[in-house]
Structure formats: structure tokens, C-alpha cells
Design a protein around this motif. Sequence first.
Motif, PDB file in Angstrom:
ATOM      1  N   ASN A 124       0.922  -1.148  -0.051  1.00  0.00           N
ATOM      2  CA  ASN A 124      -0.147  -0.192   0.052  1.00  0.00           C
ATOM      3  C   ASN A 124       0.809   1.241  -0.027  1.00  0.00           C
ATOM      4  O   ASN A 124       1.240   1.694   1.037  1.00  0.00           O
ATOM      5  CB  ASN A 124      -0.947   0.056   1.163  1.00  0.00           C
ATOM      6  CG  ASN A 124      -1.858  -1.166   1.391  1.00  0.00           C
ATOM      7  OD1 ASN A 124      -3.015  -1.341   0.672  1.00  0.00           O
ATOM      8  ND2 ASN A 124      -1.471  -2.330   2.058  1.00  0.00           N
ATOM      9  N   PRO A 125       1.282   1.855  -1.188  1.00  0.00           N
ATOM     10  CA  PRO A 125       2.129   3.046  -1.036  1.00  0.00           C
ATOM     11  C   PRO A 125       1.363   3.988  -0.548  1.00  0.00           C
ATOM     12  O   PRO A 125       0.256   4.188  -0.563  1.00  0.00           O
ATOM     13  CB  PRO A 125       2.196   3.340  -2.632  1.00  0.00           C
ATOM     14  CG  PRO A 125       1.972   1.852  -3.204  1.00  0.00           C
ATOM     15  CD  PRO A 125       1.067   1.054  -2.410  1.00  0.00           C
ATOM     16  N   THR A 126       2.348   4.847   0.559  1.00  0.00           N
ATOM     17  CA  THR A 126       1.542   5.654   1.305  1.00  0.00           C
ATOM     18  C   THR A 126       1.874   7.019   0.995  1.00  0.00           C
ATOM     19  O   THR A 126       3.093   7.416   0.610  1.00  0.00           O
ATOM     20  CB  THR A 126       2.300   5.422   2.616  1.00  0.00           C
ATOM     21  OG1 THR A 126       1.974   4.157   2.985  1.00  0.00           O
ATOM     22  CG2 THR A 126       1.622   6.321   3.674  1.00  0.00           C
ATOM     23  N   ASN A 185       1.790  14.528  -2.954  1.00  0.00           N
ATOM     24  CA  ASN A 185       2.053  14.523  -4.451  1.00  0.00           C
ATOM     25  C   ASN A 185       3.237  13.555  -4.426  1.00  0.00           C
ATOM     26  O   ASN A 185       3.574  13.320  -5.575  1.00  0.00           O
ATOM     27  CB  ASN A 185       2.485  15.779  -4.992  1.00  0.00           C
ATOM     28  CG  ASN A 185       1.246  16.893  -4.931  1.00  0.00           C
ATOM     29  OD1 ASN A 185       0.378  16.343  -5.448  1.00  0.00           O
ATOM     30  ND2 ASN A 185       1.809  17.977  -5.178  1.00  0.00           N
ATOM     31  N   ARG A 186       3.580  12.890  -3.619  1.00  0.00           N
ATOM     32  CA  ARG A 186       4.420  11.567  -3.573  1.00  0.00           C
ATOM     33  C   ARG A 186       3.755  10.296  -2.710  1.00  0.00           C
ATOM     34  O   ARG A 186       3.100  10.745  -1.705  1.00  0.00           O
ATOM     35  CB  ARG A 186       6.014  12.182  -3.032  1.00  0.00           C
ATOM     36  CG  ARG A 186       6.308  12.899  -3.790  1.00  0.00           C
ATOM     37  CD  ARG A 186       8.025  13.090  -3.280  1.00  0.00           C
ATOM     38  NE  ARG A 186       8.972  14.103  -4.145  1.00  0.00           N
ATOM     39  CZ  ARG A 186      10.102  14.386  -4.025  1.00  0.00           C
ATOM     40  NH1 ARG A 186      10.799  13.295  -3.196  1.00  0.00           N
ATOM     41  NH2 ARG A 186      10.828  15.261  -4.834  1.00  0.00           N
ATOM     42  N   THR A 187       4.561   9.356  -3.201  1.00  0.00           N
ATOM     43  CA  THR A 187       4.120   8.050  -2.237  1.00  0.00           C
ATOM     44  C   THR A 187       5.482   7.381  -2.056  1.00  0.00           C
ATOM     45  O   THR A 187       6.291   7.469  -2.682  1.00  0.00           O
ATOM     46  CB  THR A 187       3.106   7.198  -3.098  1.00  0.00           C
ATOM     47  OG1 THR A 187       3.562   6.596  -4.374  1.00  0.00           O
ATOM     48  CG2 THR A 187       1.835   7.665  -3.313  1.00  0.00           C
ATOM     49  N   PHE A 188       5.451   6.614  -0.979  1.00  0.00           N
ATOM     50  CA  PHE A 188       6.461   5.869  -0.417  1.00  0.00           C
ATOM     51  C   PHE A 188       5.921   4.501  -0.288  1.00  0.00           C
ATOM     52  O   PHE A 188       5.062   4.274   0.311  1.00  0.00           O
ATOM     53  CB  PHE A 188       7.004   6.336   1.046  1.00  0.00           C
ATOM     54  CG  PHE A 188       7.776   5.637   1.751  1.00  0.00           C
ATOM     55  CD1 PHE A 188       9.365   5.560   1.158  1.00  0.00           C
ATOM     56  CD2 PHE A 188       7.737   4.724   2.588  1.00  0.00           C
ATOM     57  CE1 PHE A 188      10.231   4.626   1.956  1.00  0.00           C
ATOM     58  CE2 PHE A 188       8.551   4.072   3.492  1.00  0.00           C
ATOM     59  CZ  PHE A 188      10.053   3.926   2.966  1.00  0.00           C
ATOM     60  N   ALA A 189       7.025   3.492  -0.529  1.00  0.00           N
ATOM     61  CA  ALA A 189       6.720   2.060  -0.290  1.00  0.00           C
ATOM     62  C   ALA A 189       8.090   1.470  -0.221  1.00  0.00           C
ATOM     63  O   ALA A 189       9.053   1.989  -0.280  1.00  0.00           O
ATOM     64  CB  ALA A 189       6.023   1.501  -1.652  1.00  0.00           C
ATOM     65  N   ILE A 190       8.005   0.206   0.130  1.00  0.00           N
ATOM     66  CA  ILE A 190       9.238  -0.563   0.159  1.00  0.00           C
ATOM     67  C   ILE A 190       8.982  -1.986  -0.844  1.00  0.00           C
ATOM     68  O   ILE A 190       7.741  -2.553  -0.855  1.00  0.00           O
ATOM     69  CB  ILE A 190       9.539  -0.981   1.743  1.00  0.00           C
ATOM     70  CG1 ILE A 190       8.599  -1.780   2.222  1.00  0.00           C
ATOM     71  CG2 ILE A 190       9.749   0.271   2.418  1.00  0.00           C
ATOM     72  CD1 ILE A 190       8.864  -2.136   3.648  1.00  0.00           C
TER      73      ILE A 190
END
Length: 330
Positions: free
Chosen positions: A120-122, A128-133
Motif C-alpha cells: 500500500n504505497p503511502t 504528491n508523492r508516495t512511499f513504499a518498500i
Amino acid sequence: MPVRVFLTHFPSIQRLSSTQKTCKRGIRKGEMETDMTRILPEECIANIISNTSPRDACRVSLVSRAFKTAAASNLVWERFLPPDYRNIIFPSVSSEAASSSSSSLNMLPKKDLYFHLCNNPTLIGNGNRTFAINKWSGKKCYMLGARELSISWGDTEYYWQWISSADQSPDLPKSRFSEVAHLWLVWWLEIRGSVETKILSPNTTYGAYFIYTIAPMPKNSMHYRAITSPLGLSHPVKVSLSIENEIEGETTNIAYLQPRTSRDRPPGHDDGRLPCKREDMWMEIEIGEFFNGDENNVLQMHLWETEAGQCKSGLVVHGIELRPKEEKNY
């Protein structure tokens, strides 16, 4: 499971176990053949597992109940998360959606948080950006939304329309962001993005991908009566990656926005990159790849088509994604 058998199946743990001398005090000769869980306390087992990888942790959890408990501990999954994950997903954010998301994530056990960030990209920052691993390595993935990009004529209503998620057509894939950019009419197509490489995982090979789809013009478009279907997107575009202020190192490639087979390519463009459809139903083409070392640089990503002299319409820009290249040694 006997220790020797356990270590044979997991070489990375075998190497690390030799360093855990404090956990082995008082073990008499011959006891190493007994159940490992009777010798080492759970915290010690968790400490050993935390020095392996997420994939190994999932594997060892199948060994026994004791290993399952140790492999699920916060100690293990805290180490698998990026060292600065708290600064990324729990800062003060200006976006209400991002703030709400961060608050709920703070309550999760570390293993649940890890897999939540995988799947679930956060939203982070201003939304305007997403963070995931990455699921198997824990390395960082980022996506820059369309609003984070520089789109030529993007703020001119005659050429581009910004569509909110609330007004998005059901025919379009679901967006991670509050807005996407829908191309109405341009002759000069140019999209740029940039990011500081210090936010990425170090010593990692990354790929940069342009995420988009192609869709007819909405009926409320001022051009709808004249142009009812996508135009001019069959011509190849150019894509490139470069490090800011570096004269050498930029590589330009040919790519195609519209799906096609190798037989459809124009003469002289046999090496053009083709798009692929993603699980989230958007399409992507690879802009390029680069190795991110320990230095901080500004990575510039560029997609353009300015030479064909054709009118273009129907491109829907979702953003640019940066993710680690898949490792082949698993």
C-alpha cells in the motif's frame, strides 16, 4: 529442528550464529544436536533472524512455533524497515490524507507495517508523492505524482486538464493521488521529473518508470467534438536519465506509449522500449536505470516528443516511479 539441520538450510543464519557467543554460554558438548529453541532464548533467535533478510525470516517462521514467534517480533521487522522510515511516514504533513494515513500506520506492529508499506504505497509530504518498500529487500520505492512533475503547457487549460480523483472517469485506473493530468491537445510533448538521490536506498540499482494510460477525451473537453479519440501517440518518444550538472552519463532511448509488437515499429526503431500493463491497470515504460551510491545527487528524468509535428491527445499522466531493480539471485 536440530541446530545443524537448521543452519544448513539457512546459510546466512549459519554465518551469523557464530557471532552470537553470548547466547551459547553454558551449552555443554553435544547439546548443539538438540532442539535449538531449548538452547537459545527467543530474543537471541530473533536477533539472529534480524540479520538475515525478509525472505529468510518468512522461511524460518515455518520451522516451529518458537521460530514463528521470534520471526514475527518487532525486533526483526524494525531492522528490515529502512533506517529513516519514521522520518518519512510520520512527519508533520500538510496533506490531510497523508496525515491520517501516517497516524493509523503508527499503531501497527512492525511486521504488519512492513507488509502494509509493501502493498500500500503511502502518501507523504504534500500528498504528491508516495512511499513504499520492496517486499524482499526492504529498499525504498517512491512515486512522483503528476503534480510533482514539470509538464510543458501543463497549467494551460487549453492543452491539459487536471482531473481530480472525485471526478475521475470509471474507465480510468484508480489513482494514488488526488489528481492526474489528461492531455487534451499539444504538438510539443515534454515531461520532466527530478529527485534527490539521498532519499533512495544507497548502493542499489534503481529503475525509473513513466506511469500512464491512454484514454479518450472527456465529453466536457472543449475539443471533444473535434477530437473524440487519442491522437498522435503512435510516434516513438524519447526518454532519458541523467545526473544534474554531469556532462557525461546521459543515455537517451526510444520508447513507445502505445502498445505494439516488434512488427509494428517504424524502420530504424527496432530497439524501442515497449510499454507493459501493471497490476494496478496503469501502463509503464522504463525511462532508464542507474546505480545509487552513497553520494547525494539530483536525478533528472525526461520524456519528450517534439519533432514529429503531430497533434497529440489522450495521454493520462499518473507519475514517475522509482523502484529497486529485481535481484536475480533469489
